[in-house]
Design a protein around this motif. Structure first.
Motif, PDB file in Angstrom:
ATOM      1  N   SER A 122       0.817  -1.208   0.000  1.00 48.75           N
ATOM      2  CA  SER A 122       0.000   0.000   0.000  1.00 48.75           C
ATOM      3  C   SER A 122       0.851   1.258   0.000  1.00 48.75           C
ATOM      4  O   SER A 122       0.594   2.201  -0.751  1.00 48.75           O
ATOM      5  CB  SER A 122      -0.931  -0.024   1.216  1.00 48.75           C
ATOM      6  OG  SER A 122      -1.716   1.138   1.281  1.00 48.75           O
ATOM      7  N   GLY A 126       1.074   2.726  -3.750  1.00 45.80           N
ATOM      8  CA  GLY A 126       0.038   3.749  -3.690  1.00 45.80           C
ATOM      9  C   GLY A 126      -1.084   3.486  -4.683  1.00 45.80           C
ATOM     10  O   GLY A 126      -1.342   2.344  -5.084  1.00 45.80           O
ATOM     11  N   ASP A 130      -3.430   1.081  -2.785  1.00 49.62           N
ATOM     12  CA  ASP A 130      -3.450   1.727  -1.474  1.00 49.62           C
ATOM     13  C   ASP A 130      -4.881   1.960  -1.009  1.00 49.62           C
ATOM     14  O   ASP A 130      -5.236   1.660   0.140  1.00 49.62           O
ATOM     15  CB  ASP A 130      -2.693   3.052  -1.561  1.00 49.62           C
ATOM     16  CG  ASP A 130      -2.652   3.786  -0.224  1.00 49.62           C
ATOM     17  OD1 ASP A 130      -2.711   3.114   0.815  1.00 49.62           O
ATOM     18  OD2 ASP A 130      -2.564   5.022  -0.238  1.00 49.62           O
ATOM     19  N   ARG A 180       2.535   0.935   6.485  1.00 47.04           N
ATOM     20  CA  ARG A 180       2.267   1.857   5.369  1.00 47.04           C
ATOM     21  C   ARG A 180       2.856   3.233   5.646  1.00 47.04           C
ATOM     22  O   ARG A 180       3.516   3.827   4.770  1.00 47.04           O
ATOM     23  CB  ARG A 180       0.760   1.968   5.153  1.00 47.04           C
ATOM     24  CG  ARG A 180       0.350   3.022   4.128  1.00 47.04           C
ATOM     25  CD  ARG A 180      -1.160   3.070   4.002  1.00 47.04           C
ATOM     26  NE  ARG A 180      -1.598   4.115   3.087  1.00 47.04           N
ATOM     27  CZ  ARG A 180      -1.881   5.370   3.440  1.00 47.04           C
ATOM     28  NH1 ARG A 180      -1.771   5.739   4.723  1.00 47.04           N
ATOM     29  NH2 ARG A 180      -2.285   6.254   2.544  1.00 47.04           N
ATOM     30  N   MET A 184       5.906   4.947   3.519  1.00 49.08           N
ATOM     31  CA  MET A 184       5.696   6.217   2.820  1.00 49.08           C
ATOM     32  C   MET A 184       6.729   7.263   3.241  1.00 49.08           C
ATOM     33  O   MET A 184       7.144   8.093   2.425  1.00 49.08           O
ATOM     34  CB  MET A 184       4.282   6.734   3.105  1.00 49.08           C
ATOM     35  CG  MET A 184       3.189   5.908   2.452  1.00 49.08           C
ATOM     36  SD  MET A 184       1.528   6.517   2.790  1.00 49.08           S
ATOM     37  CE  MET A 184       1.539   8.061   1.881  1.00 49.08           C
TER      38      MET A 184
END
Length: 299
Positions: A122, A126, A130, A180, A184
């Motif tokens: 995820s 993305g 995600d 996640r 990120m």
């Protein structure tokens, strides 16, 4: 923050060697300064040793019944007393700690494997992946953890294996979300862009760069989730959905001893204290690891 902490931090910044130390070395140094975390670590080590060497530490067979010593109070021959079937409570608590730790570790490992995998996909890719994964996680998180575990065990049937599966399932959303967010934060770093520009594949980048650099929050969550798993497994066994008689599980022992709470409190009090100290140990250890890895403490 105390003056002593500020002084120690200022000395560290003035030390040129400090800036050459790895983040893990700094984490260990901060962890050693946390007395509560050290106490939690030693408590966890003690419980792990009890679980590993339960066969040799237990003075009696945990399921052997002796009707001549029913509900005996603590004594030299039975330090924690006996239960309603004349079974040695000390032996049953030792084996119960083994079962609780096994359930907690296995359940958390299940959630780590699936949660980290989903969270990494995820956060790294993305887009639609995600959105889909996070909406599914939102559905799972809409239910209280214990009620979700209870529903899963009700469908699968009582038993410790099903309890492990239930614990693993309801913990997946927490690991997916924390993984996640960590991925990120790492995904836009220079070394990730450099690896992509050099032609490295997604799988290589994820396993060589992304996961190793986003593992710290997962370690903290794993430690605390073991405590949650132990408490949940004990609660399910207390309701009769976990370990079945005569398995020496702490929650089941707590449930069977509640009928004798006034006349023979040791039957339920001792397993309850064992659960409390196990959960406390992992929470203290998790808090210590979290404080040691706290970005606000990094200079």
């Amino acid at each position: 923050m105390s003056k002593t902490s500020i002084l120690l931090m200022s000395r560290e910044t003035e030390d040129p060697v400090y800036h050459r130390r790895s983040p893990w070395t700094l984490m260990i140094q901060r962890f050693k300064k946390n007395k509560r975390a050290i106490v939690g670590l030693w408590m966890v080590i003690i419980f792990v040793c009890i679980a590993i060497f339960a066969r040799w530490l237990a003075p009696y067979d945990p399921i052997a019944q002796n009707m001549q010593i029913i509900l005996n109070p603590p004594s030299l021959s039975h330090p924690f007393g006996t239960d309603e079937y004349g079974r040695d409570i000390l032996s049953r608590v030792i084996y119960g700690a083994q079962i609780s730790l096994m359930v907690g570790v296995v359940g958390v490992l299940i959630s780590i494997v699936f949660g980290v995998a989903l969270g990494t996909i995820s956060g790294y890719f993305g887009g639609k992946a995600d959105i889909l994964i996070m909406r599914i996680m939102d559905v799972f998180m809409a239910f209280p953890s214990f009620l979700l575990a209870l529903a899963i065990v009700s469908v699968l049937g009582p038993g410790m294996v099903n309890v492990m599966i239930a614990i693993g399932i309801f913990s997946i959303p927490a690991f997916a979300r924390i993984s996640r967010s960590s991925v990120m934060s790492v995904n836009n770093k220079e070394y990730i862009e450099a690896a992509k520009s050099m032609g490295s594949g997604h799988v290589r980048i994820i396993f060589k760069h992304v996961i190793p650099n986003s593992i710290a929050p997962i370690i903290v969550l794993s430690t605390m989730r073991i405590a949650t798993a132990i408490l949940t497994a004990s609660g399910l066994s207390f309701l009769g959905m976990g370990a079945q008689p005569p398995t020496p599980e702490l929650g089941a022992m707590l449930s069977s001893g509640r009928d004798y709470l006034r006349s023979d409190p040791h039957v339920s009090t001792i397993p309850g204290l064992a659960i409390m100290f196990m959960v406390l140990a992992f929470n203290m250890l998790g808090d210590g690891i979290r404080d040691a890895l706290d970005p606000k403490m990094k200079l």
